[in-house]
Design an enzyme around this catalytic site. Structure first.
Site, PDB file in Angstrom:
ATOM      1  N   ASN A  62      14.282  21.188 -25.437  1.00 20.52           N
ATOM      2  CA  ASN A  62      15.189  20.057 -25.246  1.00 20.52           C
ATOM      3  C   ASN A  62      14.454  18.840 -24.714  1.00 20.52           C
ATOM      4  OD1 ASN A  62      15.122  21.833 -22.953  1.00 20.52           O
ATOM      5  ND2 ASN A  62      16.955  20.903 -22.105  1.00 20.52           N
ATOM      6  N   GLU A  64      15.402  15.308 -23.073  1.00 16.73           N
ATOM      7  CA  GLU A  64      16.496  14.528 -22.491  1.00 16.73           C
ATOM      8  C   GLU A  64      16.139  13.044 -22.445  1.00 16.73           C
ATOM      9  OE1 GLU A  64      17.654  16.496 -18.833  1.00 16.73           O
ATOM     10  OE2 GLU A  64      18.524  18.166 -19.993  1.00 16.73           O
ATOM     11  N   CYS A  73      19.003  18.865 -28.041  1.00 18.02           N
ATOM     12  CA  CYS A  73      18.823  20.292 -27.739  1.00 18.02           C
ATOM     13  C   CYS A  73      17.547  20.843 -28.390  1.00 18.02           C
ATOM     14  CB  CYS A  73      19.985  21.110 -28.305  1.00 18.02           C
ATOM     15  SG  CYS A  73      21.569  20.813 -27.541  1.00 18.02           S
ATOM     16  N   GLU A  75      17.174  23.604 -30.063  1.00 15.97           N
ATOM     17  CA  GLU A  75      17.361  24.207 -31.386  1.00 15.97           C
ATOM     18  C   GLU A  75      17.301  23.147 -32.490  1.00 15.97           C
ATOM     19  OE1 GLU A  75      19.150  24.589 -28.674  1.00 15.97           O
ATOM     20  OE2 GLU A  75      19.934  26.609 -28.453  1.00 15.97           O
ATOM     21  N   CYS A 112      24.540  25.686 -28.581  1.00 17.21           N
ATOM     22  CA  CYS A 112      25.791  24.921 -28.487  1.00 17.21           C
ATOM     23  C   CYS A 112      26.416  24.769 -29.878  1.00 17.21           C
ATOM     24  CB  CYS A 112      25.533  23.553 -27.857  1.00 17.21           C
ATOM     25  SG  CYS A 112      24.834  22.340 -28.987  1.00 17.21           S
ATOM     26  N   CYS A 115      24.539  22.628 -32.420  1.00 13.71           N
ATOM     27  CA  CYS A 115      23.337  23.297 -32.937  1.00 13.71           C
ATOM     28  C   CYS A 115      23.724  24.388 -33.935  1.00 13.71           C
ATOM     29  CB  CYS A 115      22.515  23.887 -31.795  1.00 13.71           C
ATOM     30  SG  CYS A 115      21.616  22.626 -30.865  1.00 13.71           S
TER      31      CYS A 115
HETATM   32  N1  THU Z   1      20.667  22.510 -24.400  1.00 12.47           N
HETATM   33  C1  THU Z   1      19.874  22.993 -25.401  1.00 12.47           C
HETATM   34  O1  THU Z   1      18.704  22.608 -25.525  1.00 12.47           O
HETATM   35  N2  THU Z   1      20.409  23.894 -26.260  1.00 12.47           N
HETATM   36  C2  THU Z   1      21.685  24.345 -26.207  1.00 12.47           C
HETATM   37  O2  THU Z   1      22.129  25.026 -27.117  1.00 12.47           O
HETATM   38  C3  THU Z   1      22.518  24.022 -25.047  1.00 12.47           C
HETATM   39  C4  THU Z   1      22.036  22.910 -24.198  1.00 12.47           C
HETATM   40  C5  THU Z   1      20.104  21.518 -23.491  1.00 12.47           C
HETATM   41  C6  THU Z   1      20.706  20.151 -23.635  1.00 12.47           C
HETATM   42  C7  THU Z   1      20.459  19.557 -22.281  1.00 12.47           C
HETATM   43  O3  THU Z   1      19.153  18.981 -22.273  1.00 12.47           O
HETATM   44  C8  THU Z   1      20.470  20.749 -21.344  1.00 12.47           C
HETATM   45  O4  THU Z   1      20.315  21.895 -22.155  1.00 12.47           O
HETATM   46  C9  THU Z   1      21.748  20.884 -20.530  1.00 12.47           C
HETATM   47  O5  THU Z   1      22.856  20.862 -21.343  1.00 12.47           O
END
Ligand code: THU
Length: 160
Positions: A62, A64, A73, A75, A112, A115
């Site tokens: 991920n 940010e 994310c 994925e 999520c 994704c």
């Molecule tokens: N996140 C992911 O990388 N993958 C997911 O399927 C769920 C959430 C990340 C997004 C964000 O940077 C952090 O986790 C908190 O939500």
């Protein structure tokens, strides 16, 4: 009126030691990728490792952003690397691992919704299921044999 049932099947492993060698190797790669995530805001790091039919392993984590919704994310970072670097090459497996600086993540963290939708596009196009393994930092691992188990009643190009 008619009632229908949608089947979602998964296998739960108690520990990474229970995984087959290739699957454990892929989860180790996801953990490696997780360590390199850029998650200064949520402190929640996620790593994803994709095993392709040509043997390549593609990693994502991920990323940010100070403008929160501009982040992405693990994925989707990973699957878009696959789509851009290896167009037309099928994805066999995806391993996901998540860890937090605030708490020990001891339950499996599934991808999520956005994704799942993104990944399903690739599964549909390649006409072969993608096995998905997901876990937290420690503890059980969930495996589904297809995105279909993670995304019933999904939207696809047939509606367009
Ligand atoms: N996140 C992911 O990388 N993958 C997911 O399927 C769920 C959430 C990340 C997004 C964000 O940077 C952090 O986790 C908190 O939500």
């Amino acid at each position: 009126m008619e009632k229908i049932e949608v089947k979602a099947a998964a296998t739960v492993y108690n520990d990474v030691a229970e995984l087959a060698q290739e699957d454990k190797m892929l989860m180790d790669k996801a953990i490696e990728a997780r360590a390199k995530a850029y998650a200064p805001y949520s402190k929640f790091k996620v790593g994803a490792a994709f095993l392709l039919e040509n043997g390549a392993v593609v990693l994502g984590n991920n990323q940010e952003n100070a403008a929160y919704p501009s982040g992405m994310c693990a994925e989707r970072v990973g699957v878009w690397k696959v789509g851009s670097e290896f167009p037309g090459i099928k994805i066999k497996k995806l391993a996901i691992s998540a860890a937090s600086e605030n708490t020990k993540v001891n339950k499996p963290v599934g991808p999520c919704g956005a994704c799942r939708q993104t990944l399903s596009e690739y599964e549909i196009n390649q006409k072969e299921p993608i096995k998905v393994f997901f876990m937290g930092e420690v503890g059980k691992i969930v495996k589904t044999d297809s995105l279909l188990s993670l995304l019933p009643f999904s939207f696809d190009s047939s509606y367009l």
